[in-house]
Design an enzyme around this catalytic site. Structure first.
Site, PDB file in Angstrom:
ATOM      1  N   ASP A 172      -0.124   2.296   8.676  1.00  0.00           N
ATOM      2  CA  ASP A 172      -0.654   1.518   9.798  1.00  0.00           C
ATOM      3  C   ASP A 172       0.176   1.622  11.070  1.00  0.00           C
ATOM      4  O   ASP A 172      -0.319   1.339  12.162  1.00  0.00           O
ATOM      5  CB  ASP A 172      -0.783   0.047   9.403  1.00  0.00           C
ATOM      6  CG  ASP A 172      -1.716  -0.165   8.220  1.00  0.00           C
ATOM      7  OD1 ASP A 172      -2.652   0.645   8.058  1.00  0.00           O
ATOM      8  OD2 ASP A 172      -1.503  -1.118   7.456  1.00  0.00           O
ATOM      9  N   ASP A 194       5.251  -4.728   6.218  1.00  0.00           N
ATOM     10  CA  ASP A 194       5.775  -6.034   6.622  1.00  0.00           C
ATOM     11  C   ASP A 194       5.853  -7.022   5.462  1.00  0.00           C
ATOM     12  O   ASP A 194       6.820  -7.788   5.350  1.00  0.00           O
ATOM     13  CB  ASP A 194       4.958  -6.622   7.774  1.00  0.00           C
ATOM     14  CG  ASP A 194       3.481  -6.780   7.448  1.00  0.00           C
ATOM     15  OD1 ASP A 194       3.013  -6.194   6.446  1.00  0.00           O
ATOM     16  OD2 ASP A 194       2.792  -7.490   8.195  1.00  0.00           O
ATOM     17  N   THR A 230       4.300   2.734   5.622  1.00  0.00           N
ATOM     18  CA  THR A 230       2.935   2.247   5.790  1.00  0.00           C
ATOM     19  C   THR A 230       2.209   3.151   6.775  1.00  0.00           C
ATOM     20  O   THR A 230       2.785   3.550   7.791  1.00  0.00           O
ATOM     21  CB  THR A 230       2.888   0.797   6.303  1.00  0.00           C
ATOM     22  OG1 THR A 230       1.546   0.476   6.717  1.00  0.00           O
ATOM     23  CG2 THR A 230       3.818   0.583   7.480  1.00  0.00           C
ATOM     24  N   GLY A 279       0.817  -1.208   0.000  1.00  0.00           N
ATOM     25  CA  GLY A 279       0.000   0.000   0.000  1.00  0.00           C
ATOM     26  C   GLY A 279       0.851   1.258   0.000  1.00  0.00           C
ATOM     27  O   GLY A 279       1.897   1.306   0.643  1.00  0.00           O
ATOM     28  N   ASP A 332       2.401  -0.371  12.158  1.00  0.00           N
ATOM     29  CA  ASP A 332       2.273  -1.687  12.782  1.00  0.00           C
ATOM     30  C   ASP A 332       3.569  -2.490  12.796  1.00  0.00           C
ATOM     31  O   ASP A 332       3.547  -3.708  13.020  1.00  0.00           O
ATOM     32  CB  ASP A 332       1.183  -2.504  12.078  1.00  0.00           C
ATOM     33  CG  ASP A 332       1.429  -2.671  10.586  1.00  0.00           C
ATOM     34  OD1 ASP A 332       2.389  -2.066  10.055  1.00  0.00           O
ATOM     35  OD2 ASP A 332       0.664  -3.409   9.938  1.00  0.00           O
ATOM     36  N   ARG A 372       0.873  -5.153  -5.665  1.00  0.00           N
ATOM     37  CA  ARG A 372       1.079  -6.399  -4.923  1.00  0.00           C
ATOM     38  C   ARG A 372       1.362  -7.494  -5.944  1.00  0.00           C
ATOM     39  O   ARG A 372       0.816  -7.488  -7.039  1.00  0.00           O
ATOM     40  CB  ARG A 372      -0.142  -6.727  -4.065  1.00  0.00           C
ATOM     41  CG  ARG A 372      -0.495  -5.579  -3.111  1.00  0.00           C
ATOM     42  CD  ARG A 372      -1.599  -5.953  -2.145  1.00  0.00           C
ATOM     43  NE  ARG A 372      -2.083  -4.800  -1.403  1.00  0.00           N
ATOM     44  CZ  ARG A 372      -1.503  -4.287  -0.329  1.00  0.00           C
ATOM     45  NH1 ARG A 372      -0.384  -4.839   0.131  1.00  0.00           N
ATOM     46  NH2 ARG A 372      -2.008  -3.234   0.287  1.00  0.00           N
ATOM     47  N   ARG A 413      -5.396  -1.858   9.621  1.00  0.00           N
ATOM     48  CA  ARG A 413      -5.369  -3.330   9.666  1.00  0.00           C
ATOM     49  C   ARG A 413      -5.591  -3.792  11.109  1.00  0.00           C
ATOM     50  O   ARG A 413      -6.604  -3.471  11.712  1.00  0.00           O
ATOM     51  CB  ARG A 413      -4.071  -3.871   9.088  1.00  0.00           C
ATOM     52  CG  ARG A 413      -3.918  -3.618   7.590  1.00  0.00           C
ATOM     53  CD  ARG A 413      -2.897  -4.541   6.962  1.00  0.00           C
ATOM     54  NE  ARG A 413      -1.588  -4.437   7.586  1.00  0.00           N
ATOM     55  CZ  ARG A 413      -0.562  -5.219   7.277  1.00  0.00           C
ATOM     56  NH1 ARG A 413      -0.701  -6.170   6.370  1.00  0.00           N
ATOM     57  NH2 ARG A 413       0.602  -5.062   7.872  1.00  0.00           N
TER      58      ARG A 413
END
Length: 319
Positions: free
Chosen positions: A127, A103, A125, A11, A129, A72, A171
């Site tokens: 996120d 990741d 990212t 993303g 995360d 992707r 996410r």
């Protein structure tokens, strides 16, 4: 280290272009040729490669998205696809590849490293995360985008005396909801890391109503579930009118914040320096405002620690 390549994968996130700019200009400053791989690992497999120069990254530090595009690539996850990528890297004589992404992108970079291609990861990212780094590129911009939405939605929520649920991305991480919820004064913040019940949310809404509060903002992280379902549950339990706003990809776009531009510039430059120093299989990041690097294996295995102190503060301040 004569030939360095850079790609963006997964993303997109605001600040990726700033990172590309730093990689390109730091490489050239140190006398290396720099190549851009378009559309991530998919572009690497198919040889979609261009040589870049100083002008290639002019006037992009303020732009969202990624000039190299991203995609992707399921084929890359197969042994045959990985070998195709290695073959292309050999054809172009890449001495090292810098991978900007999350990741999944880091797992791809780790596999390339195992095949003998020097790789450095840069965390891009929204996120936030990845546990090894305090912040990822794009997170701060996404939080500010959500905050802007909260401010606008609160105006109409107040005018119509309603409850609004705002569903945000992330996410399985609740950081976007937590940071934007605290900054935006949300009455409830619902994240995957903390258990909640609809009854808890309804109780807070009724307590607010009983003291004269006729509008509320609820922040819901997508990893918890659907905002529409929660809205229906609240209405069925206590009969209050609820409106839902799903921000979606709005959070991934836009001009990166000053924080993200600076972070991306620092990490992009450090990634090049790492390659020049003979490092491989490492992810660069920031910890306690210092640029660090961590082995891909450890970086991917580390468990993200949710900031419960900040979460509790948000609850206290929203009473």
């Amino acid at each position: 280290m004569k030939n360095i390549a850079v790609l963006t994968s997964g993303g997109d996130s605001p600040g990726m272009n700033a990172a590309i700019r730093a990689v390109v200009r730091t490489s050239i400053y140190n006398g290396a040729k720099i190549y851009g791989i378009k559309r991530g690992f998919n572009g690497l497999i198919h040889g979609d490669v261009i040589e870049m120069n100083l002008s290639s990254v002019a006037d992009i530090i303020h732009r969202g998205g990624t000039i190299l595009r991203t995609a992707r690539c399921e084929e890359f996850q197969t042994a045959e696809g990985l070998q195709k990528a290695v073959n292309i890297a050999d054809v172009f004589d890449f001495d090292g590849i810098i991978v900007i992404g999350g990741d999944g992108s880091f797992r791809g970079a780790r596999e390339l490293s195992k095949k003998g291609i020097a790789c450095i990861g840069v965390p891009g990212t929204i996120d936030n995360d990845l546990a090894y780094t305090d912040f990822t590129i794009g997170f701060d911009t996404a939080v500010n985008t959500v905050l802007d939405a909260i401010n606008k939605i609160r105006d109409t929520t107040t005018s119509h005396e309603r409850i609004s649920i705002i569903e945000v991305m992330g996410r399985n991480s609740g950081d976007i909801a937590l940071y934007s919820g605290l900054a935006g004064g949300a009455e409830s913040i619902i994240v995957p890391e903390v258990e909640y019940t609809c009854d808890d949310v309804c109780k807070r809404l009724l307590q607010g109503k009983n003291r004269g509060k006729l509008h509320s903002i609820i922040l819901l992280a997508e990893g918890v579930g659907k905002a529409t379902k929660l809205a229906e549950e609240i209405h069925n339990k206590i009969g209050m009118e609820v409106r839902v706003t799903i921000l979606g990809y709005l959070q991934r776009g836009g001009s990166p914040s000053a924080f993200d531009r600076i972070l991306a510039s620092r990490l992009g430059a450090r990634a090049v320096e790492a390659l020049l120093q003979g490092e491989s299989g490492q992810a660069v990041g920031i910890r306690d405002n210092k640029i660090i690097s961590e082995d891909f294996g450890k970086a991917l295995e580390m468990k993200k620690t949710f900031n419960t102190d900040m979460y509790e503060l948000a609850k206290i301040l929203s009473i």
